[in-house]
Design a protein around this motif. Structure first.
Motif, PDB file in Angstrom:
ATOM      1  N   TRP A  44      -9.384   6.246  65.111  1.00 49.89           N
ATOM      2  CA  TRP A  44      -8.618   7.207  65.917  1.00 49.89           C
ATOM      3  C   TRP A  44      -7.336   6.624  66.472  1.00 49.89           C
ATOM      4  CZ3 TRP A  44      -9.958  12.012  65.297  1.00 49.89           C
ATOM      5  CH2 TRP A  44     -11.283  12.324  64.949  1.00 49.89           C
ATOM      6  N   GLY A  45      -7.237   5.302  66.488  1.00 46.28           N
ATOM      7  CA  GLY A  45      -6.035   4.684  67.041  1.00 46.28           C
ATOM      8  C   GLY A  45      -6.031   3.187  66.813  1.00 46.28           C
ATOM      9  N   PRO A  46      -4.966   2.499  67.226  1.00 45.59           N
ATOM     10  CA  PRO A  46      -4.852   1.056  66.981  1.00 45.59           C
ATOM     11  C   PRO A  46      -5.936   0.247  67.670  1.00 45.59           C
ATOM     12  CG  PRO A  46      -3.120   1.831  68.471  1.00 45.59           C
ATOM     13  CD  PRO A  46      -3.786   3.042  67.920  1.00 45.59           C
ATOM     14  N   GLU A  47      -6.520   0.788  68.757  1.00 48.86           N
ATOM     15  CA  GLU A  47      -7.576   0.048  69.446  1.00 48.86           C
ATOM     16  C   GLU A  47      -8.810  -0.139  68.582  1.00 48.86           C
ATOM     17  OE1 GLU A  47      -8.044   4.394  70.286  1.00 48.86           O
ATOM     18  OE2 GLU A  47      -6.390   2.967  70.378  1.00 48.86           O
TER      19      GLU A  47
ATOM     20  N   VAL B 225       1.126  -1.826  62.822  1.00 49.87           N
ATOM     21  CA  VAL B 225       1.522  -3.234  62.715  1.00 49.87           C
ATOM     22  C   VAL B 225       2.305  -3.657  63.956  1.00 49.87           C
ATOM     23  CG1 VAL B 225       2.937  -4.876  61.421  1.00 49.87           C
ATOM     24  CG2 VAL B 225       1.514  -3.228  60.189  1.00 49.87           C
ATOM     25  N   ARG B 226       3.243  -2.807  64.369  1.00 49.93           N
ATOM     26  CA  ARG B 226       4.020  -3.106  65.571  1.00 49.93           C
ATOM     27  C   ARG B 226       3.112  -3.209  66.802  1.00 49.93           C
ATOM     28  NH1 ARG B 226       6.999   1.009  65.385  1.00 49.93           N
ATOM     29  NH2 ARG B 226       8.928   0.114  64.517  1.00 49.93           N
ATOM     30  N   GLN B 227       2.158  -2.289  66.917  1.00 49.93           N
ATOM     31  CA  GLN B 227       1.269  -2.283  68.076  1.00 49.93           C
ATOM     32  C   GLN B 227       0.402  -3.538  68.131  1.00 49.93           C
ATOM     33  OE1 GLN B 227       1.175   0.197  70.633  1.00 49.93           O
ATOM     34  NE2 GLN B 227       0.162  -1.586  71.542  1.00 49.93           N
ATOM     35  N   LEU B 228      -0.049  -3.999  66.964  1.00 46.18           N
ATOM     36  CA  LEU B 228      -0.885  -5.200  66.951  1.00 46.18           C
ATOM     37  C   LEU B 228      -0.087  -6.415  67.415  1.00 46.18           C
ATOM     38  CD1 LEU B 228      -3.889  -5.498  66.135  1.00 46.18           C
ATOM     39  CD2 LEU B 228      -3.090  -6.707  64.113  1.00 46.18           C
ATOM     40  N   TYR B 229       1.179  -6.476  67.034  1.00 46.16           N
ATOM     41  CA  TYR B 229       2.026  -7.572  67.505  1.00 46.16           C
ATOM     42  C   TYR B 229       2.271  -7.471  69.011  1.00 46.16           C
ATOM     43  CZ  TYR B 229       3.228 -10.102  63.266  1.00 46.16           C
ATOM     44  OH  TYR B 229       3.180 -10.906  62.157  1.00 46.16           O
ATOM     45  N   LEU B 230       2.472  -6.265  69.513  1.00 39.37           N
ATOM     46  CA  LEU B 230       2.631  -6.088  70.966  1.00 39.37           C
ATOM     47  C   LEU B 230       1.356  -6.478  71.701  1.00 39.37           C
ATOM     48  CD1 LEU B 230       4.540  -2.672  70.983  1.00 39.37           C
ATOM     49  CD2 LEU B 230       5.476  -4.895  71.661  1.00 39.37           C
TER      50      LEU B 230
ATOM     51  N   GLY C  93      10.736  -6.657  59.983  1.00 41.92           N
ATOM     52  CA  GLY C  93      10.328  -8.047  60.146  1.00 41.92           C
ATOM     53  C   GLY C  93      11.094  -8.755  61.244  1.00 41.92           C
ATOM     54  N   ALA C  94      12.397  -8.455  61.342  1.00 44.23           N
ATOM     55  CA  ALA C  94      13.202  -9.046  62.413  1.00 44.23           C
ATOM     56  C   ALA C  94      12.692  -8.602  63.784  1.00 44.23           C
ATOM     57  CB  ALA C  94      14.669  -8.646  62.235  1.00 44.23           C
ATOM     58  N   GLU C  95      12.258  -7.339  63.865  1.00 45.11           N
ATOM     59  CA  GLU C  95      11.685  -6.839  65.119  1.00 45.11           C
ATOM     60  C   GLU C  95      10.375  -7.559  65.444  1.00 45.11           C
ATOM     61  OE1 GLU C  95       9.671  -2.762  66.952  1.00 45.11           O
ATOM     62  OE2 GLU C  95      10.711  -2.691  65.010  1.00 45.11           O
ATOM     63  N   LEU C  96       9.535  -7.729  64.428  1.00 45.12           N
ATOM     64  CA  LEU C  96       8.243  -8.393  64.649  1.00 45.12           C
ATOM     65  C   LEU C  96       8.431  -9.829  65.130  1.00 45.12           C
ATOM     66  CD1 LEU C  96       6.100  -7.159  61.601  1.00 45.12           C
ATOM     67  CD2 LEU C  96       6.180  -6.242  63.929  1.00 45.12           C
ATOM     68  N   LYS C  97       9.434 -10.506  64.617  1.00 46.06           N
ATOM     69  CA  LYS C  97       9.681 -11.884  65.035  1.00 46.06           C
ATOM     70  C   LYS C  97      10.054 -11.962  66.505  1.00 46.06           C
ATOM     71  CE  LYS C  97      11.844 -14.758  62.353  1.00 46.06           C
ATOM     72  NZ  LYS C  97      12.854 -15.388  61.461  1.00 46.06           N
ATOM     73  N   THR C  98      10.730 -10.927  67.008  1.00 46.13           N
ATOM     74  CA  THR C  98      11.139 -10.949  68.421  1.00 46.13           C
ATOM     75  C   THR C  98       9.967 -10.677  69.356  1.00 46.13           C
ATOM     76  OG1 THR C  98      11.743  -8.592  68.419  1.00 46.13           O
ATOM     77  CG2 THR C  98      13.458 -10.184  67.811  1.00 46.13           C
ATOM     78  N   ILE C  99       8.974  -9.910  68.895  1.00 43.54           N
ATOM     79  CA  ILE C  99       7.840  -9.594  69.775  1.00 43.54           C
ATOM     80  C   ILE C  99       6.614 -10.447  69.481  1.00 43.54           C
ATOM     81  CG2 ILE C  99       8.574  -7.213  70.150  1.00 43.54           C
ATOM     82  CD1 ILE C  99       6.558  -6.301  68.093  1.00 43.54           C
TER      83      ILE C  99
END
Length: 469
Positions: free
Chosen positions: A120-123, A220-225, A279-285
Motif C-alpha cells: 500500500w505504500g513505501p512503509e 526509491v526517493r522515499q527509501l533514500y529519505l 541519481g544526482a538527487e539521490l547522491k545529495t540525500i
C-alpha cells in the motif's frame, strides 16, 4: 616391504594431485593493458599472483614452463554486470523505463519471495532486498562459470536482479571448487536498482504500490529519505543513548547504506537524462557517500546522450546484447517495425565508439551473451562499428576494474596482481582465435574445444594437472 610400497604409492598420488605453485609462460606476446605491448616476453605466476612480467625475466628453476611461441597473453576479461553464480538467475535486464526493454530480469529462485498481499505504500518496503549479498547466495556449481570462463572471462561482478532494490553485487573470480567462498574477491560493490516494475511482485501487473514508473521513482526517493533520517537517529542514539528510545533496526535501510555505489538503468536518451538527474538527487540525500553508475545505455550512440554522460562524469555499463530482429515466421512482416527500432538496431553497436570519442568511461557487460561464441561476436560488432581493439579490450579489463575500484587487483598484467590471465592463439576477438588456456587465481583451466568455427581449444602445453583443476 609392503609399507614401503604403500608409502611410495601415497607419495606419487600426492605429487599428481598437487598443482604447480609457479608457472612461467615464456616467449609469448604480452598485452599488459597498463603499459606497452611486449612483443616477446615472460609472465611468471606464483601462488596465485603475478610474480613478474617483462622481456628479460629469468625463469625460476622450479617453474612449469609453457612455451608461448606464437601465443598472446591477455589480462583476464571482466564481465561488469552479471548473474553468474546466482541461483536460478537470468541475465540482468538491459536498462530501465517502461515496456519490454526495461523490464526487470526474472527472479532468482532463492531470493525471498514477495508477500502475497499487495503493497500500500513505501512503509511496506515493496520489492526490496537491499540487504541481500550476492556473495552469500553464490552457487559454486553453477555450470555457467565454466561456460563463461571458456570465453576468457575470469572475473564477474555478479548481482541479484529481482525487484526494485535487488541487493548488493559482489566481485567474484570464476574458479571451480566446492566452496563458493573461494570465488569472492569483494563481497559488496554496489546496489542494483531496477525501474521495470518488478515482474512477479506486488507492483506492475498485480496492482498495489508501486504500479508505475512514477511510483517506482517515488519509492526509491522515499527509501533514500528514510535512510537519511534513520542514520541521523542512529547517530544521535549512539552519541547519547540515555533518555532516548532506541531506534528500530531496519535491514532494508542498512543494506542501502552498506552500498558504495548504486546502479540505475537507462536505455533511451530520455531515460539517460532522467536517471542522471535522479541519481544526482539521490547522491545529495544519501546518508553515505555513494557513486552512480548507469547500465544499459543502448541509445548511447546518440551524441546528445554521450554529452550528458560526459558532463555528469558518470561511468556506464554498456550492454553488448545488441538489438536483433524478432524471430521470423512464415507470415511475419518487417514493415510492422518502427523506424526507431530499425535505427536502434543499426546504431547500437556504435555506442562504444561514440562514448570513447566523448571521453566517457564505460565497460561492457554480457547481458545474456554468455557463450564464448556469442560474447566474441558481440564485441566484434562493436569493433566493426568503429571501436578500436585496444579500447574494446580495455572495456573488458581495466575499465570495469576502475569503475568498481579493484584496479589494484585485476584488470592488467602487473607484478603483484591476481594471476588472472588468458592465453590465445590469434587476436582475442577474431573468429579463428583459440583460447588455449585460462588462469584464474593462478589455477589453470583448459577450455573445451567448441564446434567447428568457434573459439577455444586444447592447450599445447600442460603446466599442472591439466583440464579443469
Amino acid at each position: 616391504m609392503k609399507k614401503l610400497l604403500v608409502l611410495s604409492f601415497l607419495w606419487c598420488a600426492c605429487a599428481l594431485a598437487e598443482a604447480p605453485s609457479t608457472v612461467a609462460i615464456h616467449n609469448a606476446r604480452i598485452v599488459t593493458m597498463s603499459g606497452p605491448v611486449i612483443a616477446k616476453g615472460t609472465v611468471i605466476l606464483k601462488n596465485g599472483l603475478i610474480e613478474a612480467v617483462g622481456e628479460n625475466v629469468a625463469v625460476p628453476p622450479d617453474a612449469w614452463v609453457v612455451d608461448g611461441e606464437g601465443m598472446t597473453v591477455y589480462p583476464g576479461l571482466i564481465d561488469g554486470l552479471s548473474t553468474v553464480g546466482m541461483p536460478g538467475a537470468a541475465p540482468a535486464a538491459a536498462g530501465g523505463g517502461r515496456g519490454g526493454r526495461g523490464a526487470a530480469a526474472p527472479a532468482p529462485v532463492a531470493v525471498q519471495a514477495a508477500p502475497a498481499e499487495r503493497s500500500w505504500g513505501p512503509e511496506d518496503r515493496p520489492q526490496t532486498t537491499s540487504w541481500l549479498l550476492a556473495a552469500d547466495e553464490l552457487q559454486a556449481g553453477d555450470k555457467r562459470v565454466e561456460t563463461v570462463r571458456g570465453g576468457g572471462v575470469t572475473t564477474a561482478v555478479t548481482f541479484p536482479t529481482r525487484g526494485i532494490f535487488a541487493g548488493q553485487g559482489s566481485v567474484i573470480d570464476l574458479v571451480s571448487g566446492e566452496k563458493s567462498a573461494e570465488m569472492v574477491l569483494v563481497p559488496s560493490v554496489g546496489q542494483y536498482i531496477s525501474m521495470g516494475g518488478g515482474r512477479g511482485f506486488g507492483g506492475g501487473g498485480g496492482g498495489g504500490f508501486p504500479s508505475s514508473l512514477m511510483g517506482i521513482i517515488s519509492y526509491v526517493r522515499q527509501l533514500y529519505l528514510d535512510a537519511s533520517h534513520y542514520k541521523l537517529v542512529k547517530d544521535a542514539y549512539a552519541k547519547e543513548p540515555r533518555g532516548m528510545q532506541r531506534p528500530e533496526y531496519d535491514r532494508a535501510l542498512e543494506g542501502l547504506m552498506a552500498s558504495q555505489r548504486f546502479l540505475l538503468p537507462a536505455n533511451q536518451l530520455i531515460e539517460i537524462d532522467r536517471m542522471l538527474r535522479f541519481g544526482a538527487e539521490l547522491k545529495t540525500i544519501s546518508p553515505v557517500e555513494q557513486h552512480m553508475i548507469i547500465y544499459g545505455a543502448r541509445e548511447a550512440y546518440r551524441p546528445e546522450a554521450a554529452e550528458l554522460l560526459k558532463k555528469a562524469n558518470v561511468p556506464v555499463l554498456l550492454s553488448i546484447h545488441w538489438p536483433t530482429p524478432p524471430a521470423r515466421t512464415s507470415d511475419s512482416d518487417d514493415s510492422n517495425e518502427t523506424l526507431r527500432t530499425l535505427i536502434e538496431r543499426d546504431k547500437a553497436p556504435s555506442a562504444p565508439a561514440v562514448l570513447q570519442k566523448a571521453g566517457v568511461k564505460f565497460a561492457f557487460y554480457s547481458d545474456g551473451a554468455e557463450s564464448p561464441r556469442d560474447f566474441q561476436r558481440a564485441v566484434k560488432k562493436a569493433i566493426d562499428a568503429g571501436l578500436s581493439r585496444e579500447d574494446a579490450l580495455r572495456a573488458l579489463t581495466l575499465s570495469p576494474a576502475e569503475i568498481y575500484g579493484i584496479a589494484d587487483r585485476v584488470g592488467s598484467i602487473e607484478k603483484g596482481k591476481i594471476a588472472n590471465i588468458v592465453v590465445t592463439k590469434g587476436e582475442i576477438f577474431d573468429d579463428g582465435t583459440q583460447i588455449v588456456m585460462v588462469f584464474v587465481d593462478g589455477k589453470k583451466y583448459t577450455p573445451e574445444a567448441p564446434p567447428a568455427g568457434g573459439r577455444g581449444g586444447p592447450a599445447t602445453d600442460d603446466p599442472g594437472a591439466g583440464g579443469n583443476q
